[in-house]
Design a protein around this motif. Sequence first.
Motif, PDB file in Angstrom:
ATOM      1  N   TYR A 147       0.844  -1.197   0.000  1.00 58.77           N
ATOM      2  CA  TYR A 147       0.000   0.000   0.000  1.00 58.77           C
ATOM      3  C   TYR A 147       0.879   1.247   0.000  1.00 58.77           C
ATOM      4  CZ  TYR A 147      -3.927  -3.004   1.426  1.00 58.77           C
ATOM      5  OH  TYR A 147      -4.887  -3.969   1.472  1.00 58.77           O
ATOM      6  N   PRO A 148       0.437   2.322  -0.632  1.00 58.12           N
ATOM      7  CA  PRO A 148       1.177   3.580  -0.525  1.00 58.12           C
ATOM      8  C   PRO A 148       1.067   4.116   0.904  1.00 58.12           C
ATOM      9  CG  PRO A 148      -0.912   3.931  -1.659  1.00 58.12           C
ATOM     10  CD  PRO A 148      -0.771   2.443  -1.481  1.00 58.12           C
ATOM     11  N   PHE A 149       2.182   4.529   1.459  1.00 55.86           N
ATOM     12  CA  PHE A 149       2.179   5.007   2.837  1.00 55.86           C
ATOM     13  C   PHE A 149       1.252   6.207   2.968  1.00 55.86           C
ATOM     14  CE2 PHE A 149       3.770   7.622   6.345  1.00 55.86           C
ATOM     15  CZ  PHE A 149       3.778   6.675   7.364  1.00 55.86           C
ATOM     16  N   SER A 150       0.460   6.225   4.025  1.00 55.43           N
ATOM     17  CA  SER A 150      -0.464   7.337   4.254  1.00 55.43           C
ATOM     18  C   SER A 150      -0.557   7.606   5.750  1.00 55.43           C
ATOM     19  CB  SER A 150      -1.850   7.011   3.688  1.00 55.43           C
ATOM     20  OG  SER A 150      -2.426   5.900   4.378  1.00 55.43           O
ATOM     21  N   MET A 151      -1.108   8.771   6.083  1.00 59.76           N
ATOM     22  CA  MET A 151      -1.329   9.151   7.467  1.00 59.76           C
ATOM     23  C   MET A 151      -2.709   9.784   7.568  1.00 59.76           C
ATOM     24  SD  MET A 151       2.391  10.859   8.292  1.00 59.76           S
ATOM     25  CE  MET A 151       2.216  10.821  10.055  1.00 59.76           C
ATOM     26  N   TYR A 152      -3.259   9.816   8.774  1.00 61.83           N
ATOM     27  CA  TYR A 152      -4.493  10.577   8.960  1.00 61.83           C
ATOM     28  C   TYR A 152      -4.267  11.673   9.990  1.00 61.83           C
ATOM     29  CZ  TYR A 152      -5.436   7.529  13.074  1.00 61.83           C
ATOM     30  OH  TYR A 152      -5.358   6.843  14.263  1.00 61.83           O
ATOM     31  N   PHE A 153      -5.054  12.758   9.838  1.00 65.12           N
ATOM     32  CA  PHE A 153      -4.977  13.923  10.711  1.00 65.12           C
ATOM     33  C   PHE A 153      -6.381  14.124  11.271  1.00 65.12           C
ATOM     34  CE2 PHE A 153      -1.576  14.152   7.737  1.00 65.12           C
ATOM     35  CZ  PHE A 153      -0.532  14.839   8.331  1.00 65.12           C
ATOM     36  N   ASP A 154      -6.642  13.539  12.424  1.00 66.04           N
ATOM     37  CA  ASP A 154      -7.997  13.495  12.984  1.00 66.04           C
ATOM     38  C   ASP A 154      -8.125  14.528  14.097  1.00 66.04           C
ATOM     39  OD1 ASP A 154     -10.442  12.811  14.201  1.00 66.04           O
ATOM     40  OD2 ASP A 154     -10.211  10.712  13.644  1.00 66.04           O
ATOM     41  N   HIS A 155      -8.998  15.510  13.917  1.00 68.80           N
ATOM     42  CA  HIS A 155      -9.191  16.543  14.942  1.00 68.80           C
ATOM     43  C   HIS A 155     -10.245  16.143  15.966  1.00 68.80           C
ATOM     44  CE1 HIS A 155     -12.225  17.334  11.836  1.00 68.80           C
ATOM     45  NE2 HIS A 155     -12.986  17.769  12.827  1.00 68.80           N
ATOM     46  N   VAL A 156     -10.936  15.032  15.736  1.00 66.55           N
ATOM     47  CA  VAL A 156     -12.002  14.607  16.647  1.00 66.55           C
ATOM     48  C   VAL A 156     -11.431  13.831  17.828  1.00 66.55           C
ATOM     49  CG1 VAL A 156     -14.166  13.316  16.845  1.00 66.55           C
ATOM     50  CG2 VAL A 156     -13.627  14.549  14.728  1.00 66.55           C
ATOM     51  N   LEU A 174     -12.696   7.638   3.224  1.00 66.42           N
ATOM     52  CA  LEU A 174     -11.333   7.465   3.714  1.00 66.42           C
ATOM     53  C   LEU A 174     -10.318   7.982   2.705  1.00 66.42           C
ATOM     54  CD1 LEU A 174     -11.193   3.884   5.339  1.00 66.42           C
ATOM     55  CD2 LEU A 174     -11.224   6.083   6.514  1.00 66.42           C
ATOM     56  N   LEU A 175     -10.463   7.570   1.444  1.00 66.80           N
ATOM     57  CA  LEU A 175      -9.469   7.898   0.428  1.00 66.80           C
ATOM     58  C   LEU A 175      -9.533   9.350  -0.012  1.00 66.80           C
ATOM     59  CD1 LEU A 175      -9.696   4.714  -1.856  1.00 66.80           C
ATOM     60  CD2 LEU A 175      -8.097   5.160   0.016  1.00 66.80           C
ATOM     61  N   GLU A 176     -10.720   9.955   0.058  1.00 68.58           N
ATOM     62  CA  GLU A 176     -10.881  11.324  -0.435  1.00 68.58           C
ATOM     63  C   GLU A 176     -10.747  12.388   0.649  1.00 68.58           C
ATOM     64  OE1 GLU A 176     -13.751  11.055  -4.307  1.00 68.58           O
ATOM     65  OE2 GLU A 176     -14.761  10.968  -2.361  1.00 68.58           O
ATOM     66  N   ARG A 177     -11.016  12.039   1.924  1.00 75.39           N
ATOM     67  CA  ARG A 177     -11.043  13.083   2.961  1.00 75.39           C
ATOM     68  C   ARG A 177     -10.261  12.735   4.233  1.00 75.39           C
ATOM     69  NH1 ARG A 177     -15.422  17.127   2.644  1.00 75.39           N
ATOM     70  NH2 ARG A 177     -16.368  16.944   0.580  1.00 75.39           N
ATOM     71  N   TYR A 178     -10.139  11.468   4.560  1.00 74.45           N
ATOM     72  CA  TYR A 178      -9.572  11.132   5.873  1.00 74.45           C
ATOM     73  C   TYR A 178      -8.079  10.809   5.800  1.00 74.45           C
ATOM     74  CZ  TYR A 178      -9.501   9.238  10.630  1.00 74.45           C
ATOM     75  OH  TYR A 178      -9.236   9.020  11.960  1.00 74.45           O
ATOM     76  N   LEU A 179      -7.689   9.946   4.894  1.00 75.25           N
ATOM     77  CA  LEU A 179      -6.286   9.549   4.784  1.00 75.25           C
ATOM     78  C   LEU A 179      -5.545  10.471   3.818  1.00 75.25           C
ATOM     79  CD1 LEU A 179      -6.770   5.673   4.486  1.00 75.25           C
ATOM     80  CD2 LEU A 179      -6.359   7.028   6.554  1.00 75.25           C
ATOM     81  N   VAL A 180      -4.281  10.737   4.134  1.00 76.85           N
ATOM     82  CA  VAL A 180      -3.459  11.614   3.299  1.00 76.85           C
ATOM     83  C   VAL A 180      -2.253  10.822   2.806  1.00 76.85           C
ATOM     84  CG1 VAL A 180      -2.147  13.758   3.177  1.00 76.85           C
ATOM     85  CG2 VAL A 180      -4.175  13.612   4.654  1.00 76.85           C
ATOM     86  N   PRO A 181      -2.151  10.575   1.504  1.00 78.87           N
ATOM     87  CA  PRO A 181      -0.976   9.852   0.978  1.00 78.87           C
ATOM     88  C   PRO A 181       0.306  10.630   1.244  1.00 78.87           C
ATOM     89  CG  PRO A 181      -2.747   9.961  -0.664  1.00 78.87           C
ATOM     90  CD  PRO A 181      -3.124  10.892   0.445  1.00 78.87           C
ATOM     91  N   ALA A 182       1.360   9.905   1.600  1.00 75.16           N
ATOM     92  CA  ALA A 182       2.613  10.551   1.998  1.00 75.16           C
ATOM     93  C   ALA A 182       3.249  11.327   0.854  1.00 75.16           C
ATOM     94  CB  ALA A 182       3.589   9.499   2.522  1.00 75.16           C
ATOM     95  N   THR A 183       2.975  10.942  -0.396  1.00 78.31           N
ATOM     96  CA  THR A 183       3.583  11.661  -1.515  1.00 78.31           C
ATOM     97  C   THR A 183       3.134  13.118  -1.562  1.00 78.31           C
ATOM     98  OG1 THR A 183       1.798  10.850  -2.949  1.00 78.31           O
ATOM     99  CG2 THR A 183       3.862   9.603  -2.932  1.00 78.31           C
ATOM    100  N   LEU A 184       1.968  13.415  -1.017  1.00 84.42           N
ATOM    101  CA  LEU A 184       1.500  14.802  -0.980  1.00 84.42           C
ATOM    102  C   LEU A 184       2.177  15.602   0.121  1.00 84.42           C
ATOM    103  CD1 LEU A 184      -2.361  14.274  -1.478  1.00 84.42           C
ATOM    104  CD2 LEU A 184      -0.634  14.769  -3.215  1.00 84.42           C
ATOM    105  N   LEU A 185       2.551  14.927   1.199  1.00 86.78           N
ATOM    106  CA  LEU A 185       3.073  15.625   2.368  1.00 86.78           C
ATOM    107  C   LEU A 185       4.464  16.200   2.148  1.00 86.78           C
ATOM    108  CD1 LEU A 185       1.853  13.097   5.084  1.00 86.78           C
ATOM    109  CD2 LEU A 185       0.872  15.341   4.560  1.00 86.78           C
TER     110      LEU A 185
END
Length: 484
Positions: free
Chosen positions: A155-164, A373-384
């Motif tokens: 899987y492509p490495f990803s992270m989530y940024f959860d404010h809740v 998840l793919l559109e709003r919750y998880l952030v692929p590392a390539t973008l970061l």
Amino acid sequence: MKVACFVNPLVQARGPCFNFGWVEALAKLLQPLHRDARCECMLIAGSWFKDWARQNQKGALLTGLRTVCLDELALYRRLRALGALPTALDQTAYQADDAEHPALRVIADAMTREVNGFKPDIIIGFAGQANYLAKLWPSALRLHIERGHFGRDPYPFSMYFDHVGTHGRSAVASVGGLNLAYPLTSDGRALVSAFRSQMEAAFEPLDPFRSQALRRRFDQLCLLPLQVSNEFSFDGLVSYRTQFEYLYDVLAAAPKDVAVIVTEHPNGDPVLRRSGHGSNIDTLRRTFPNIIFLDELRQCQSPSQLLVPRVDGVWSVSSSVGYQALLFNRLLGSPSSTELSNVADATTFEDFFGRLGHRKSTNVNADNFLAWLLERYLVPATLLTDGRWFHDYLQRRLDAARRASDPIDAFVPTADADRLMDAWTVKTPSPLTTPSPHSEDDPSVAELITNLKAVRCERDALLKSTSWRITAPLRLVKQAAGRA
């Protein structure tokens, strides 16, 4: 924009080095923001990290960042005087309702003296640790980050940024699970379909059961990925004290015609042992003939992922493998006290094993949730790694959080459809290769061999040293005297 990243400076229950990786990851997040977007960034951790960075030639991670290095031993003693166990601070923060907990106030007080008036717009902390600073910076947006549910190769490495929140208090636990009212657009449907196809192709050649013929022996196959004890992401959600208790409870509930395929966590201690004082695998196999444990799975970094496409269902407490079960349309079971229970098909053993093998081949609700998840919750590392994009993303999150009446509305679209498709399906890791047959089949043995190699290196360095050569005549005299 001002951004502060925080990692619990105290010694963890699993040892003093447990947080090194996360401080390094946060420093790497801040560097593009500082370099490309000219953000004012602060990194807060224990004083041990600066020493570690210097010793491992990673001082460049701190270049340009404002750093606050807290004295972890002094903090430990202050927290211990309150009667709290400092190594359990993560669990304390998770269970506390607000920042008024005495232990959390100690952290905030220590920070007040060190930050010199710095007031961030956003606080980023690992797995709930941002809550430590709610008292110090109450108006800042707190983002709890962790590795994404699709985060290990292939899987492509990803992270989530959860404010809740995190785990049982996360956004996933708040969105209604598979009943999430999220519109599945044509772009979302295409993204989920392409991502699923990409992962099916990646896992297809990696079949550890090719020679096992398990389908001939059992009616159904269930995957049980063991996790790591002494972490609040497991212990704080269920009553099991050890992974063995967890394993035995599932085996005792499983019907005899269901194979329970067990995998150990790559970062955990071995649970199934064939020899020594704690040997248990032979006894378990006699009591539960349906337990399946393959030694070769210990050769894989992420063995559970290889098995999800090949089983009928997954039972998990908080493993990301549960979300991967949704991707491959497999039955998912999880205790009712967990985050996964919000997207699970069953929350009791009876219901899970009763429905195993009967889940529909497609599930529209699961695709809705996966698209979210793919559109709003998880952030692929390539973008970061793009500091300008990351700054824009954080600013959009901050603006949305300030105006949203529903916290879930503050999860903005991560990027446009084309960029997301590229990040999730094009810029993916190379296909995994099968593990080496010479890898050690027991983590404990592998650790002993690593220690042996380290000792041999020290010995070789000693034998090549100048002092050893200079004292060689003295040793020869001593040996001669001994023989005489």
